[in-house]
Design a protein around this motif. Structure first.
Motif, PDB file in Angstrom:
ATOM      1  N   GLN A  63       3.440   1.611  -4.281  1.00 42.62           N
ATOM      2  CA  GLN A  63       3.461   0.260  -3.728  1.00 42.62           C
ATOM      3  C   GLN A  63       4.500   0.199  -2.616  1.00 42.62           C
ATOM      4  O   GLN A  63       5.564   0.803  -2.728  1.00 42.62           O
ATOM      5  N   HIS A 109       8.986  -4.709  -0.626  1.00 39.21           N
ATOM      6  CA  HIS A 109       8.971  -5.890   0.252  1.00 39.21           C
ATOM      7  C   HIS A 109      10.269  -6.102   1.021  1.00 39.21           C
ATOM      8  O   HIS A 109      10.377  -7.011   1.826  1.00 39.21           O
ATOM      9  N   HIS A 155       8.492  -7.461  -6.753  1.00 42.17           N
ATOM     10  CA  HIS A 155       7.244  -7.581  -6.001  1.00 42.17           C
ATOM     11  C   HIS A 155       6.937  -9.064  -5.791  1.00 42.17           C
ATOM     12  O   HIS A 155       7.113  -9.874  -6.688  1.00 42.17           O
ATOM     13  N   LEU A 210      -0.661  -9.031  -7.881  1.00 41.88           N
ATOM     14  CA  LEU A 210      -0.846  -7.608  -7.616  1.00 41.88           C
ATOM     15  C   LEU A 210      -2.055  -7.085  -8.391  1.00 41.88           C
ATOM     16  O   LEU A 210      -2.021  -7.000  -9.606  1.00 41.88           O
ATOM     17  N   TYR A 265      -2.658  -2.720  -2.216  1.00 46.11           N
ATOM     18  CA  TYR A 265      -1.725  -3.414  -1.323  1.00 46.11           C
ATOM     19  C   TYR A 265      -2.495  -3.727  -0.048  1.00 46.11           C
ATOM     20  O   TYR A 265      -3.627  -3.254   0.134  1.00 46.11           O
ATOM     21  N   HIS A 266      -1.912  -4.553   0.814  1.00 44.88           N
ATOM     22  CA  HIS A 266      -2.616  -4.999   2.015  1.00 44.88           C
ATOM     23  C   HIS A 266      -3.029  -3.795   2.869  1.00 44.88           C
ATOM     24  O   HIS A 266      -2.208  -2.952   3.222  1.00 44.88           O
ATOM     25  N   GLN A 295      -4.873  -1.258   1.929  1.00 42.17           N
ATOM     26  CA  GLN A 295      -5.046  -0.012   1.161  1.00 42.17           C
ATOM     27  C   GLN A 295      -6.522   0.392   1.236  1.00 42.17           C
ATOM     28  O   GLN A 295      -7.411  -0.465   1.250  1.00 42.17           O
TER      29      GLN A 295
END
Length: 343
Positions: free
Chosen positions: A197, A200, A226, A230, A254-255, A257
């Motif tokens: 992951q 952030h 996080h 998720l 994740y964005h 992926q």
């Protein structure tokens, strides 16, 4: 791991795997094993060296005083390569040595080296026996973060690799037959890549971490939790007509992926034989208007099993808790089950 696997498949052993003999280019992400003039070919080319200090298997060091022809003498072979490979992977990922802990076996430093890496070798993170655990006050000041397993225990590498580290440094340390094979390392590394992951926190030194399998994940390096929900995707395969079984493989979202063919089908194995065509993504995940969605780029038989709806190429499906999505109707096609963490 792949290089060592190939050598071992051909019946060879490298005999001197170490950080001096593996060149890694972080830019092209390629790695190269060198110094193979010491290759061991059983019954043809015997080993010429016993290895490099940090990577010599305990049984080799323990018996090095014996005559070369002595039947009790251990010489480099495929099993000793597997000790060196495990030590290398541990050092690459955790930036410390798996056997150099706080225990001093002999006041004579040379004898201590031979004991602590040979006959008395013990994992610095042994779960049941603290004898060789790292003593924080012995660490040099710049080593305190990575050098102290209390900060960064080996388990942060995720379930697949943790399991192999335990096999290599607890079960197999003095029992060579129990060491994980190069192929097991390759598989575990690839599965672990699917668990990472992004952190952030913009100032995090590591930027990525392995999902810790909790409902409230946080970065183990900088402690940043996080943010937002998720999706966790568990892969299932069809065991027989009515039964789907878990694959023991999970894909973290994740964005942006990607989804690849090796996720979709059991017939595509992610190894060195993949074609360029096989390496093209077939879908991707994105956070769109406050929702997580999977966009199907090129899969013909994708289906939302929960809603009983087809998901044709070019369309998308929202990821919600408990949703089941069939990725491919072909033989070997997988199903993903969605769990939403951190809600």
């Amino acid at each position: 791991s792949r290089g060592v696997k190939k050598l071992h498949q051909m019946g060879l052993a490298h005999s001197d795997l170490s950080y001096n003999n593996i060149l890694v280019d972080p830019v092209t992400k390629s790695a190269c094993i060198i110094d193979i003039d010491g290759l061991v070919v059983p019954k043809l080319f015997p080993p010429e060296v016993i290895g490099t200090a940090d990577f010599i298997a305990p049984e080799v060091l323990k018996t090095q005083h014996l005559n070369l022809t002595d039947p009790d003498r251990y010489l480099p072979n495929q099993k000793t390569d597997l000790h060196a490979l495990a030590a290398l992977i541990y050092m690459y990922l955790l930036r410390r040595h798996p056997l150099r802990g706080g225990k001093i076996w002999d006041l004579d430093s040379e004898k201590d080296e031979i004991l602590s890496m040979g006959e008395k070798a013990m994992f610095v993170e042994h779960p049941e026996d603290p004898t060789n655990h790292v003593k924080t006050d012995q660490l040099r000041k710049w080593d305190t973060f990575w050098g102290d397993p209390k900060n960064i225990p080996y388990t942060i590498v995720g379930p697949y690799l943790s399991d192999l580290f335990k096999k290599a440094f607890v079960d197999g340390l003095h029992d060579p037959i129990r060491r994980p094979t190069a192929n097991e390392w390759e598989t575990a590394l690839l599965k672990t890549v699917d668990l990472i992951q992004p952190c952030h926190h913009s100032a995090c030194t590591e930027k990525w971490y392995v999902f810790d399998n909790t409902s409230t994940p946080k970065c183990p390096f900088c402690g940043t939790p996080h943010q937002g929900s998720l999706p966790v995707l568990d892969l299932y395969f069809k065991f027989d007509d009515e039964v789907w079984k878990p694959e023991n493989h999970r894909l973290m979202v994740y964005h942006n992926q990607y989804l690849f063919k090796w996720h979709v089908s059991r017939k595509v194995i992610r190894n060195e034989n993949l074609t360029m065509q096989d390496k093209m993504p077939v879908g991707y995940f994105t956070f769109h208007q406050g929702k997580w969605v999977l966009v199907n780029q090129s899969l013909p038989g994708m289906k939302d099993i929960t809603e009983q709806k087809e998901i044709p190429p070019g369309s998308m499906v929202e990821l919600t808790d408990g949703k089941k999505i069939l990725l491919s109707a072909d033989e070997g096609g997988r199903l993903i089950y969605v769990t939403m963490a951190n809600q």
